[in-house]
Design a protein around this motif. Structure first.
Motif, short mmCIF file in Angstrom:
data_model
loop_
_atom_site.label_atom_id
_atom_site.label_comp_id
_atom_site.label_asym_id
_atom_site.label_seq_id
_atom_site.Cartn_x
_atom_site.Cartn_y
_atom_site.Cartn_z
N LEU A 93 0.63 -1.19 0.22
CA LEU A 93 0.07 -0.15 -0.01
C LEU A 93 0.95 1.42 0.10
CD1 LEU A 93 -2.86 -0.88 2.62
CD2 LEU A 93 -2.85 -1.05 -0.04
N SER A 94 2.21 1.09 -0.14
CA SER A 94 2.81 2.34 0.02
C SER A 94 2.89 2.96 -1.37
CB SER A 94 4.29 1.66 0.31
OG SER A 94 4.48 1.36 1.33
N GLY A 95 2.90 2.24 -2.43
CA GLY A 95 3.04 3.00 -3.91
C GLY A 95 1.38 3.37 -4.02
N PRO A 96 0.47 2.72 -3.72
CA PRO A 96 -0.71 3.39 -3.97
C PRO A 96 -1.10 4.43 -3.12
CG PRO A 96 -1.22 1.07 -4.02
CD PRO A 96 0.33 1.26 -3.57
N TYR A 153 -2.11 1.27 -7.88
CA TYR A 153 -1.05 1.34 -8.62
C TYR A 153 -1.63 1.54 -10.25
CZ TYR A 153 2.79 -0.25 -5.91
OH TYR A 153 3.83 -0.26 -4.89
N CYS A 154 -2.97 1.09 -10.60
CA CYS A 154 -3.47 1.63 -11.61
C CYS A 154 -3.99 3.01 -11.69
CB CYS A 154 -4.44 0.50 -12.09
SG CYS A 154 -3.90 -1.24 -12.34
N MET A 155 -4.15 3.65 -10.51
CA MET A 155 -4.27 5.02 -10.55
C MET A 155 -3.05 6.24 -11.22
SD MET A 155 -7.34 5.99 -9.42
CE MET A 155 -6.86 7.74 -8.71
N VAL A 179 -4.97 -2.04 -17.75
CA VAL A 179 -3.86 -2.32 -16.93
C VAL A 179 -4.33 -3.11 -15.78
CG1 VAL A 179 -2.02 -1.67 -15.47
CG2 VAL A 179 -2.20 -0.62 -17.68
N CYS A 180 -5.41 -2.51 -15.16
CA CYS A 180 -5.97 -3.31 -13.99
C CYS A 180 -6.62 -4.45 -14.43
CB CYS A 180 -7.06 -2.15 -13.30
SG CYS A 180 -7.68 -2.94 -11.70
N PHE A 231 -13.34 8.20 -11.01
CA PHE A 231 -12.24 9.22 -10.79
C PHE A 231 -11.98 10.36 -11.61
CE2 PHE A 231 -11.27 5.71 -7.58
CZ PHE A 231 -11.10 6.41 -6.63
N SER A 232 -12.22 9.98 -12.95
CA SER A 232 -11.90 11.23 -13.90
C SER A 232 -12.94 12.09 -13.89
CB SER A 232 -12.08 10.24 -15.31
OG SER A 232 -13.30 10.06 -15.70
#
Length: 250
Positions: free
Chosen positions: A117-120, A178-180, A214-215, A244-245
């Motif tokens: 969860l660090s990267g997200p 990550y896919c964000m 990707v997700c 989100f967009s």
């Protein structure tokens, strides 16, 4: 004959009571020596140079050294792990996962087997920061929507897979975060684009499809029974990233 008082001599002797034994001078701050000569004695004299050596019977213990193999024996702090890795934040792993997201056609799913969860969290904070620069405070909304979206995708996927579903909530949240990354890039580009234009809608659709592609690919390759329901998983991911967009466009 008149009574004569006895004379007390300066040396402490008395002709009547007998001579008294005179004590020798003692050094200040020094304890008297013990009567038994076999007991080791250590004196701490003030003003004398150096200190007396320890007795031969006193064992000598070397000072412990820290670092190395974790048992108190090592060469120094060169063998210690970095502080971020000790906290569970692997910067190299985050960088490799980030690079794999940039190629939507060939995503290395093996890098995302171990969720984190660090990267997200870093990407979500960057997404909220770009929104803040555009005059929108969406930090609470972003974190809340990601949590609800991960629960939604977790329930949908496990209902489709049935008993063979092996997607856990932690990995699902890691993949969504990550896919964000494409939407973070879209949020940065939106700072230089006019609001409500046709170009920003087209650019938003491109980044939404990028994140969805990707997700979906990661979910299908990492979880079992995902290839059979690829279309439904793609639809669920598209709804999440489209939501989100809308924060960026409006």
């Amino acid at each position: 004959m008149a009574n004569v008082r006895p004379v007390v001599f300066p040396s402490g002797g008395n002709p009547i009571n007998g001579p008294q034994q005179r004590r020798g001078p003692t050094v200040p701050f020094q304890t008297p020596r013990p009567a038994n000569p076999n007991i080791p004695f250590m004196s701490f004299d003030v003003g004398r140079g150096g200190s007396p050596p320890p007795p031969e019977s006193t064992p000598f213990y070397p000072p412990p050294s820290y670092g190395g193999n974790g048992m108190g024996i090592g060469s120094g702090f060169e063998d210690e792990l970095p502080l971020l890795e000790e906290l569970g934040i692997n910067t190299r792993q985050i960088w490799r996962k980030t690079i794999s997201i940039f190629n939507p056609l060939r995503v290395n799913a093996n890098l995302h087997e171990d969720g984190d969860l660090s990267g997200p969290f870093l990407f979500l904070m960057a997404f909220g920061l770009f929104q803040l620069l555009s005059g929108k405070i969406h930090f609470g909304i972003i974190l809340g929507w990601v949590t609800v979206a991960a629960l939604f995708l977790y329930v949908v996927f496990n209902m489709l897979a049935g008993r063979n579903g092996n997607l856990d909530l932690y990995r699902c949240l890691s993949l969504l975060g990550y896919c964000m990354l494409p939407l973070v890039i879209f949020s940065a580009f939106s700072l230089f684009l006019p609001e409500g234009g046709v170009f920003i809608f087209a650019l938003g659709a491109f980044f939404v499809l990028w994140s969805t592609r990707v997700c979906t690919q990661l979910l299908v390759e990492l979880a079992s029974c995902g290839d059979e329901h690829r279309g439904l998983i793609f639809y669920a991911c598209c709804l999440i990233y489209m939501l989100f967009s809308l924060l960026v466009i409006f």
